[in-house]
Scaffold this active site. Structure first.
Site, PDB file in Angstrom:
ATOM      1  CB  SER A   1     -13.654 -24.792  12.613  1.00 38.38           C
ATOM      2  OG  SER A   1     -14.517 -25.038  13.683  1.00 38.38           O
TER       3      SER A   1
ATOM      4  CD  GLU B   1      -8.991 -25.270   6.075  1.00 42.92           C
ATOM      5  OE1 GLU B   1      -8.755 -26.448   5.774  1.00 42.92           O
ATOM      6  OE2 GLU B   1      -9.940 -24.940   6.818  1.00 42.92           O
TER       7      GLU B   1
END
Ligand code: CAA
Length: 284
Positions: free
Chosen positions: A121, A154
């Site tokens: 992340s 994403e």
């Protein structure tokens, strides 16, 4: 790259890895989950079984479909167990060195046409890919917590990612029922670049405005339409995870708002990590 995704490997079956494995088996994909011990693997299988059983109880999944989904998950403690996967998604500890070591090893074990994805992340996908000699097959697939419930993934293009790997990851995201978005490998990608400083601001407001935790959460839920308050969200993400990600972004961007406020650093250091330790802003 593999023409069709028949088998996915997940390395690391913590909260994120288990959630991603659940998505894969629910989507009908044979999935191999790798944990360091058999006990941790079994814990993940139980967690997936629990959430699928809740769906059965609520009438959104047939019992037979649950059993078939759980049966699609095989567990291994050996990385070699991932050798025939079309895509491998890494979800291990959020530190660069272990991830680099893992990718260097995966490169030697996996098929040459397998896509190697990281769920990092806040670290650089490019730096993770740099330890391999085939960085064109390395991409980011960043899921959100809780992975089975949050619609976004994403799809992160690192400096040397190839189009084929990016498109394979995008197609997998769609097949898992997610809403994929494409972006380049910059610190925090899209959502965490915005969300991390925002959550840090929320914590600063606690002290500045002398608002209670409950009232701050109520404020953001009822005044800004957030599905959960910032303190509830930090407890869900994990104070340790958030502090670590904030520090990683601050290291890269040097923006003061990225730095974790001392209050949550102290909480993280004291073991008040939120839901997973039973205590954070709230007690569970
Ligand atoms: N895994 C699988 N299934 C789960 C689950 C999990 N971790 N947690 C809950 N579920 C299932 C449960 O079975 C639950 O039903 P029961 O409680 O009846 O068993 C079902 O999902 C529905 O759960 P909720 O009733 O709690 O769902 P909700 O409508 O309250 O929504 C939410 C929950 C989706 C989490 C919502 O509150 C939300 O969107 N919160 C914001 C979360 C968010 O912003 N996440 C991003 C964090 S940042 C991040 O992830 C980036 C990073 O890199 C750190």
């Amino acid at each position: 790259m593999a023409a069709e995704i028949r088998k996915v490997g997940i390395v690391g079956l913590g909260a994120m890895g288990s959630g991603i494995a659940q998505l894969c088996v629910e989507a009908g994909i044979d999935t191999v989950g790798r944990e360091v011990t058999a006990e941790l693997g079994e814990r993940s299988r139980d967690r997936i079984g629990h959430f699928l059983t809740r769906k059965v109880e609520k009438g959104t999944l047939a019992a037979g479909a649950r059993d078939a989904a759980v049966a699609r998950l095989t567990l291994t403690t050996e990385l070699a167990g991932l050798a025939d996967c079309d895509v491998v998604i890494e979800a291990i500890v959020e530190e660069l060195a272990p991830k680099q070591e893992l990718f260097a090893e995966l490169e030697t074990l996996c098929r040459p046409d397998a896509v190697l994805a990281t769920n990092t992340s806040a670290l650089s996908v490019t730096e993770i890919a740099a330890t391999t000699s085939t960085p064109e097959r390395v991409v980011g697939m960043h899921f959100f917590n809780p992975a089975p419930l949050m619609p976004l993934v994403e799809i992160v293009r690192a400096e040397l990612s190839g189009d084929a790997a990016v498109e394979t990851a995008y197609a997998l995201g769609e097949r898992l029922g997610k809403h994929p978005i494409r972006c380049h490998d910059t610190p925090g990608f899209v959502v965490n670049r915005v969300l991390i400083p925002l959550l840090n601001d929320c914590v600063r407001v606690l002290d500045e405005a002398r608002v209670t935790v409950d009232d701050l959460d109520a404020g953001m839920k009822h005044g800004a339409g957030w599905p959960m308050g910032p303190c509830e969200l930090l407890d869900l993400v994990g104070l340790d995870v958030h502090v670590h990600a904030s520090e990683a972004l601050y290291d890269k961007l040097r923006e003061p708002r990225m730095a974790p406020p001392p209050r949550i650093v102290a909480m993280a250091n004291a073991g008040l990590h939120g839901r997973k330790t039973g205590r954070g802003f709230y007690t569970y």
